[in-house]
Design a protein around this motif. Structure first.
Motif, PDB file in Angstrom:
ATOM      1  N   TYR A   1      -1.654   6.212  -7.000  1.00 36.59           N
ATOM      2  CA  TYR A   1      -1.207   4.836  -6.822  1.00 36.59           C
ATOM      3  C   TYR A   1       0.248   4.729  -7.274  1.00 36.59           C
ATOM      4  CZ  TYR A   1      -6.218   3.611  -6.647  1.00 36.59           C
ATOM      5  OH  TYR A   1      -7.553   3.530  -6.323  1.00 36.59           O
ATOM      6  N   LYS A   2       1.075   4.079  -6.481  1.00 32.75           N
ATOM      7  CA  LYS A   2       2.458   3.802  -6.853  1.00 32.75           C
ATOM      8  C   LYS A   2       2.774   2.361  -6.478  1.00 32.75           C
ATOM      9  CE  LYS A   2       3.695   7.770  -8.535  1.00 32.75           C
ATOM     10  NZ  LYS A   2       3.925   7.871 -10.002  1.00 32.75           N
ATOM     11  N   TYR A   3       3.153   1.577  -7.484  1.00 36.70           N
ATOM     12  CA  TYR A   3       3.465   0.186  -7.193  1.00 36.70           C
ATOM     13  C   TYR A   3       4.742   0.071  -6.367  1.00 36.70           C
ATOM     14  CZ  TYR A   3       4.807  -4.674  -7.802  1.00 36.70           C
ATOM     15  OH  TYR A   3       5.191  -5.966  -7.571  1.00 36.70           O
ATOM     16  N   MET A   4       5.775   0.849  -6.745  1.00 38.24           N
ATOM     17  CA  MET A   4       7.042   0.768  -6.033  1.00 38.24           C
ATOM     18  C   MET A   4       7.826   2.058  -6.250  1.00 38.24           C
ATOM     19  SD  MET A   4       9.974  -2.194  -6.334  1.00 38.24           S
ATOM     20  CE  MET A   4       8.704  -3.472  -6.414  1.00 38.24           C
ATOM     21  N   LEU A   5       8.511   2.526  -5.225  1.00 38.29           N
ATOM     22  CA  LEU A   5       9.340   3.736  -5.298  1.00 38.29           C
ATOM     23  C   LEU A   5      10.725   3.419  -4.721  1.00 38.29           C
ATOM     24  CD1 LEU A   5       6.728   6.354  -3.993  1.00 38.29           C
ATOM     25  CD2 LEU A   5       7.496   6.094  -6.349  1.00 38.29           C
ATOM     26  N   VAL A   6      11.446   2.552  -5.388  1.00 40.20           N
ATOM     27  CA  VAL A   6      12.739   2.078  -4.888  1.00 40.20           C
ATOM     28  C   VAL A   6      13.880   2.691  -5.699  1.00 40.20           C
ATOM     29  CG1 VAL A   6      14.177   0.059  -4.455  1.00 40.20           C
ATOM     30  CG2 VAL A   6      11.707  -0.071  -4.095  1.00 40.20           C
TER      31      VAL A   6
ATOM     32  N   ILE B   1       4.080  -5.599  -2.495  1.00 44.88           N
ATOM     33  CA  ILE B   1       5.533  -5.706  -2.655  1.00 44.88           C
ATOM     34  C   ILE B   1       6.126  -6.267  -1.373  1.00 44.88           C
ATOM     35  CG2 ILE B   1       5.737  -3.855  -4.363  1.00 44.88           C
ATOM     36  CD1 ILE B   1       6.380  -1.916  -2.172  1.00 44.88           C
ATOM     37  N   SER B   2       7.407  -6.609  -1.429  1.00 45.97           N
ATOM     38  CA  SER B   2       8.059  -7.168  -0.254  1.00 45.97           C
ATOM     39  C   SER B   2       8.188  -6.113   0.834  1.00 45.97           C
ATOM     40  CB  SER B   2       9.439  -7.713  -0.627  1.00 45.97           C
ATOM     41  OG  SER B   2      10.311  -6.648  -0.993  1.00 45.97           O
ATOM     42  N   GLU B   3       8.427  -6.573   2.052  1.00 44.59           N
ATOM     43  CA  GLU B   3       8.561  -5.652   3.177  1.00 44.59           C
ATOM     44  C   GLU B   3       9.749  -4.717   2.987  1.00 44.59           C
ATOM     45  OE1 GLU B   3       9.662  -6.684   7.546  1.00 44.59           O
ATOM     46  OE2 GLU B   3       7.474  -6.825   7.395  1.00 44.59           O
ATOM     47  N   GLN B   4      10.847  -5.234   2.447  1.00 43.93           N
ATOM     48  CA  GLN B   4      12.031  -4.412   2.205  1.00 43.93           C
ATOM     49  C   GLN B   4      11.752  -3.336   1.159  1.00 43.93           C
ATOM     50  OE1 GLN B   4      15.487  -6.653   1.072  1.00 43.93           O
ATOM     51  NE2 GLN B   4      16.776  -4.838   0.813  1.00 43.93           N
ATOM     52  N   ASP B   5      11.067  -3.718   0.075  1.00 44.09           N
ATOM     53  CA  ASP B   5      10.729  -2.737  -0.963  1.00 44.09           C
ATOM     54  C   ASP B   5       9.738  -1.702  -0.440  1.00 44.09           C
ATOM     55  OD1 ASP B   5      12.387  -3.877  -2.830  1.00 44.09           O
ATOM     56  OD2 ASP B   5      10.817  -5.147  -3.711  1.00 44.09           O
ATOM     57  N   LEU B   6       8.845  -2.125   0.453  1.00 42.18           N
ATOM     58  CA  LEU B   6       7.890  -1.178   1.021  1.00 42.18           C
ATOM     59  C   LEU B   6       8.602  -0.150   1.892  1.00 42.18           C
ATOM     60  CD1 LEU B   6       5.036  -0.202   1.435  1.00 42.18           C
ATOM     61  CD2 LEU B   6       4.721  -1.918   3.219  1.00 42.18           C
ATOM     62  N   VAL B   7       9.569  -0.600   2.682  1.00 39.02           N
ATOM     63  CA  VAL B   7      10.339   0.330   3.506  1.00 39.02           C
ATOM     64  C   VAL B   7      11.114   1.311   2.626  1.00 39.02           C
ATOM     65  CG1 VAL B   7      12.245   0.525   5.155  1.00 39.02           C
ATOM     66  CG2 VAL B   7      10.531  -1.259   5.448  1.00 39.02           C
ATOM     67  N   SER B   8      11.732   0.799   1.546  1.00 42.84           N
ATOM     68  CA  SER B   8      12.466   1.672   0.623  1.00 42.84           C
ATOM     69  C   SER B   8      11.529   2.665  -0.063  1.00 42.84           C
ATOM     70  CB  SER B   8      13.191   0.825  -0.430  1.00 42.84           C
ATOM     71  OG  SER B   8      14.138  -0.040   0.167  1.00 42.84           O
TER      72      SER B   8
ATOM     73  N   ARG C   1      -2.397   2.850   6.908  1.00 40.53           N
ATOM     74  CA  ARG C   1      -2.784   1.439   6.936  1.00 40.53           C
ATOM     75  C   ARG C   1      -1.777   0.612   6.138  1.00 40.53           C
ATOM     76  NH1 ARG C   1      -7.412  -1.344   7.885  1.00 40.53           N
ATOM     77  NH2 ARG C   1      -8.535   0.600   8.203  1.00 40.53           N
ATOM     78  N   LYS C   2      -1.526  -0.600   6.626  1.00 43.54           N
ATOM     79  CA  LYS C   2      -0.718  -1.583   5.907  1.00 43.54           C
ATOM     80  C   LYS C   2      -1.496  -2.893   5.877  1.00 43.54           C
ATOM     81  CE  LYS C   2       2.884  -3.463   7.972  1.00 43.54           C
ATOM     82  NZ  LYS C   2       2.835  -4.941   7.941  1.00 43.54           N
ATOM     83  N   GLN C   3      -1.608  -3.481   4.707  1.00 38.55           N
ATOM     84  CA  GLN C   3      -2.357  -4.733   4.610  1.00 38.55           C
ATOM     85  C   GLN C   3      -1.748  -5.623   3.539  1.00 38.55           C
ATOM     86  OE1 GLN C   3      -6.355  -3.371   3.497  1.00 38.55           O
ATOM     87  NE2 GLN C   3      -6.102  -4.400   1.539  1.00 38.55           N
ATOM     88  N   GLN C   4      -2.091  -6.896   3.583  1.00 37.38           N
ATOM     89  CA  GLN C   4      -1.537  -7.879   2.673  1.00 37.38           C
ATOM     90  C   GLN C   4      -2.232  -7.802   1.320  1.00 37.38           C
ATOM     91  OE1 GLN C   4       1.014 -10.018   3.696  1.00 37.38           O
ATOM     92  NE2 GLN C   4       1.208 -10.528   1.522  1.00 37.38           N
ATOM     93  N   GLY C   5      -1.426  -7.779   0.243  1.00 37.40           N
ATOM     94  CA  GLY C   5      -1.950  -7.817  -1.108  1.00 37.40           C
ATOM     95  C   GLY C   5      -1.839  -9.225  -1.686  1.00 37.40           C
ATOM     96  N   LYS C   6      -1.900  -9.337  -3.017  1.00 35.74           N
ATOM     97  CA  LYS C   6      -1.841 -10.643  -3.659  1.00 35.74           C
ATOM     98  C   LYS C   6      -0.470 -11.288  -3.496  1.00 35.74           C
ATOM     99  CE  LYS C   6      -3.647 -11.094  -7.723  1.00 35.74           C
ATOM    100  NZ  LYS C   6      -3.940 -10.865  -9.162  1.00 35.74           N
ATOM    101  N   GLU C   7       0.595 -10.481  -3.624  1.00 35.34           N
ATOM    102  CA  GLU C   7       1.952 -11.019  -3.595  1.00 35.34           C
ATOM    103  C   GLU C   7       2.834 -10.371  -2.527  1.00 35.34           C
ATOM    104  OE1 GLU C   7       3.607 -10.708  -7.474  1.00 35.34           O
ATOM    105  OE2 GLU C   7       1.878 -11.630  -8.481  1.00 35.34           O
ATOM    106  N   GLY C   8       2.291  -9.462  -1.761  1.00 37.05           N
ATOM    107  CA  GLY C   8       3.107  -8.791  -0.758  1.00 37.05           C
ATOM    108  C   GLY C   8       2.301  -7.747  -0.013  1.00 37.05           C
ATOM    109  N   TRP C   9       2.991  -6.712   0.474  1.00 36.11           N
ATOM    110  CA  TRP C   9       2.355  -5.694   1.298  1.00 36.11           C
ATOM    111  C   TRP C   9       1.917  -4.485   0.488  1.00 36.11           C
ATOM    112  CZ3 TRP C   9       0.813  -6.904   5.938  1.00 36.11           C
ATOM    113  CH2 TRP C   9       1.479  -7.901   6.661  1.00 36.11           C
ATOM    114  N   CYS C  10       0.782  -3.918   0.884  1.00 33.13           N
ATOM    115  CA  CYS C  10       0.304  -2.633   0.364  1.00 33.13           C
ATOM    116  C   CYS C  10       0.186  -1.666   1.535  1.00 33.13           C
ATOM    117  CB  CYS C  10      -1.063  -2.780  -0.310  1.00 33.13           C
ATOM    118  SG  CYS C  10      -1.084  -3.910  -1.725  1.00 33.13           S
TER     119      CYS C  10
END
Length: 280
Positions: free
Chosen positions: A59-64, A104-111, A131-140
């Motif tokens: 699991y990785k919350y964000m890799l920016v 996370i946001s779409e921009q952060d997901l792309v990064s 797969r891409k799906q909506q989470g509580k505050e953004g995209w997973c």
């Protein structure tokens, strides 16, 4: 272990189409999609099981924009996860370690996908978003990372196909390995049978093995050519080879089936079920 072949439903197809839209198109393979392994199909769920300490799931919350030192550490971790999965790893982006699908946001997901792509290239792997799906505050997103074949080495998976007589075992194997649908008159199974009496009766009496190759990008090697490829050609182009062991279903050949289940040492077992016929 029982192996079930998943089929995409309408909701899954919508998610696939959503993934293929910009800016995620470069991370999606047309032949790569399957049912989610980590993320739950129901977007309403905000939490999945906690991240396992061992195994090939990360699991990785964000890799920016990680630093070079951090990127080196992440690549080393990816190599370990791939090793744990015998050449495959599954990354869930936008998910916290406790399993919360925060998003996370779409921009952060792309990064984050760009960073994961860099990690995969450094580790000698290829990646594609499943797969891409909506989470509580953004995209997973769920991403499959697969090691590229090197020096003829590939992931080997063996699946024994067993079940009741006339349940469509050979037909399923024929369709999966050829990529061509059955015509309702035994076309698919005819490519699997070895003996004349099998063609005449439509029933398997021997043990046959047929392979399906998957390259590092998740594409089926068997389907990439108009003409049928030989086994050596499939193996040469594959990062993962799935061997289907087609076994007899009639009680007359029970000894042959038992021998195939034990002597061929399958990793999984696939049991087809006559859903349509039994419901008529």
């Amino acid at each position: 272990l029982i192996f079930y072949v998943p089929f995409l439903q309408a909701g899954s197809m919508a998610e696939v189409a959503d993934c293929q839209s910009s800016p995620f198109q470069s991370y999606v393979k047309d032949d790569f999609h399957s049912e989610s392994i980590v993320l739950d199909n129901q977007c309403e769920k905000d939490k999945i099981q906690c991240e396992p300490q061992e195994g090939n799931v990360e699991y990785k919350y964000m890799l920016v924009n990680p630093s070079e030192e951090r990127l080196h550490h992440l690549t080393t971790q990816l190599k370990w996860r791939v090793l744990e999965g015998s050449g495959e790893a599954i990354y869930a982006i936008g998910v916290e370690d406790d399993g919360t699908c925060k998003g996370i946001s779409e921009q952060d997901l792309v990064s984050s996908l760009e960073t994961l792509k860099e990690m995969s290239e450094r580790a000698g792997c290829d990646m594609a978003m499943v797969r891409k799906q909506q989470g509580k505050e953004g995209w997973c997103a769920e991403v499959m990372v697969r090691q590229k074949p090197m020096d003829g080495h590939f992931i080997d998976m063996r699946i024994a196909v067993v079940g009741n007589v006339d349940s469509g075992k050979s037909t399923i194997v024929g369709v999966l390995t050829s990529g061509k649908l059955d015509n309702g008159r035994g076309l698919a199974r005819s490519s699997v049978f070895r003996h004349r009496h099998e063609l005449e009766s439509g029933r398997t009496s021997s043990i046959t093995q047929h392979i399906m190759g998957i390259n590092a990008s998740g594409d089926i090697v068997n389907y990439s050519s108009i003409h049928a490829k030989t086994s050596s050609e499939i193996v040469k182009e594959s990062a993962k080879v799935v061997t289907f062991i087609d076994l007899a279903g009639h009680e007359r050949y029970i000894k042959t089936t038992v021998y195939g289940m034990t002597g061929c040492v399958p990793d999984y077992t696939m049991v087809p079920h006559r859903v349509f016929l039994d419901s008529v």
